[in-house]
Scaffold this motif. Structure first.
Motif: not given
Ligand code: ADP
Length: 256
Positions: A159-165, A187-189, A205-209, A217-224
């Motif tokens: 989902e992240n790969a699709v969302k951040y592309s 892998a995404d581009h 809860f960490y989100r870049v920026g 959209k996002g909550t910062g929980l996924g990668l945690y």
């Molecule tokens: P979110 O709900 O914000 O997507 P995640 O915990 O999944 O939360 O990811 C944390 C942060 O890592 C995201 O807010 C985003 O800034 C960055 N991130 C995660 N996956 C990618 C990705 N594939 N490409 C670019 N940035 C990513």
């Protein structure tokens, strides 16, 4: 002697003030992240609900063709799935935090799981009806793990790969066994991740920026969740840059 004791007292005072300042800052940052989290969750809940409501109201009020109705229902189902994924994430995160969850493990076919998640997430963002996820899945890869939690790992990474592309940009998903280890790669581009952010993105809860500049959209929980679940499976995850742009997330499950 008075001078010596005085300076020790001042040094202790300075050290104390330093630690106090640090813990206040930490607490303030946590409060800020919690506030942002609540704002994102509210937004994440409200926007798909508003969209589903509008789609259903349109079906109810207007004379639509069968094809149009099917299209509206498909769109509503995508929104419902997004809501479902978010609720699953929140449930899993709270289970991890309460330490009430034991990660029950059983043997299952990871190839089938990855394949079904890829199929579900295809076309979620792309209106041009083109497959955006290229999957190379080696069949019959069996692992022992918590299927429910690992579903969340695979879903979050794809989902992240699709969302951040950008819309319709392709995502490559690979699953293969090598030297007794199981490798899962996404892998995404997309927008990529700066080196200094790579270690922080797995924090809760960490989100870049910041909330103003962020438009995804996002909550910062996924990668945690991803990191916590993989730790419980003695699996590793690392993130590296894709070429010419984007990111690659690599998960390795230890010797099988
Ligand atoms: P979110 O709900 O914000 O997507 P995640 O915990 O999944 O939360 O990811 C944390 C942060 O890592 C995201 O807010 C985003 O800034 C960055 N991130 C995660 N996956 C990618 C990705 N594939 N490409 C670019 N940035 C990513």
């Amino acid at each position: 002697m008075v001078c010596g004791e005085g300076s020790i007292f001042v040094i202790i005072l300075i050290i104390g003030a330093f630690y106090l300042h640090r813990s206040i800052n930490k607490e303030r940052k946590l409060q800020e992240q919690k506030k942002n989290f609540l704002l994102s969750v509210t937004h994440e809940l409200k926007s798909p609900l508003a969209s589903i409501k509008l789609l259903l109201q349109t079906i109810q009020k207007r004379d639509l063709t069968k094809v149009q109705i099917k299209d509206f229902i498909d769109k509503s189902l995508l929104d419902i799935e997004r809501l479902d994924d978010m609720v699953e994430n929140m449930l899993l995160a709270s289970k991890i935090d309460n330490q009430s969850y034991t990660f029950p493990k059983a043997s299952f076919n990871l190839s089938v799981l990855v394949d079904s998640i890829v199929n579900r997430l295809q076309l979620t963002k792309c209106d041009c009806n083109q497959m955006i996820i290229n999957a190379e899945i080696e069949p019959k890869i069996e692992i022992t793990g918590d299927k429910f939690a690992l579903t969340s790992v695979v879903t979050n990474l794809i989902e992240n790969a699709v969302k951040y592309s950008k819309p319709c940009q392709t995502v490559d998903v690979k699953l293969f066994a090598k030297n007794g280890e199981v490798h899962f790669q996404v892998a995404d581009h997309g927008i990529g991740i700066a080196d200094e952010e790579k270690s922080r993105i797995f924090n809760k809860f960490y989100r870049v920026g910041n909330e103003d500049t962020r438009n995804t959209k996002g909550t910062g929980l996924g990668l945690y969740i991803v990191k916590e679940v993989l730790d419980k499976h003695e699996a590793s995850i690392r993130v590296k840059d894709n070429r010419p742009e984007g990111s690659i997330f690599e998960v390795v499950f230890g010797l099988t």
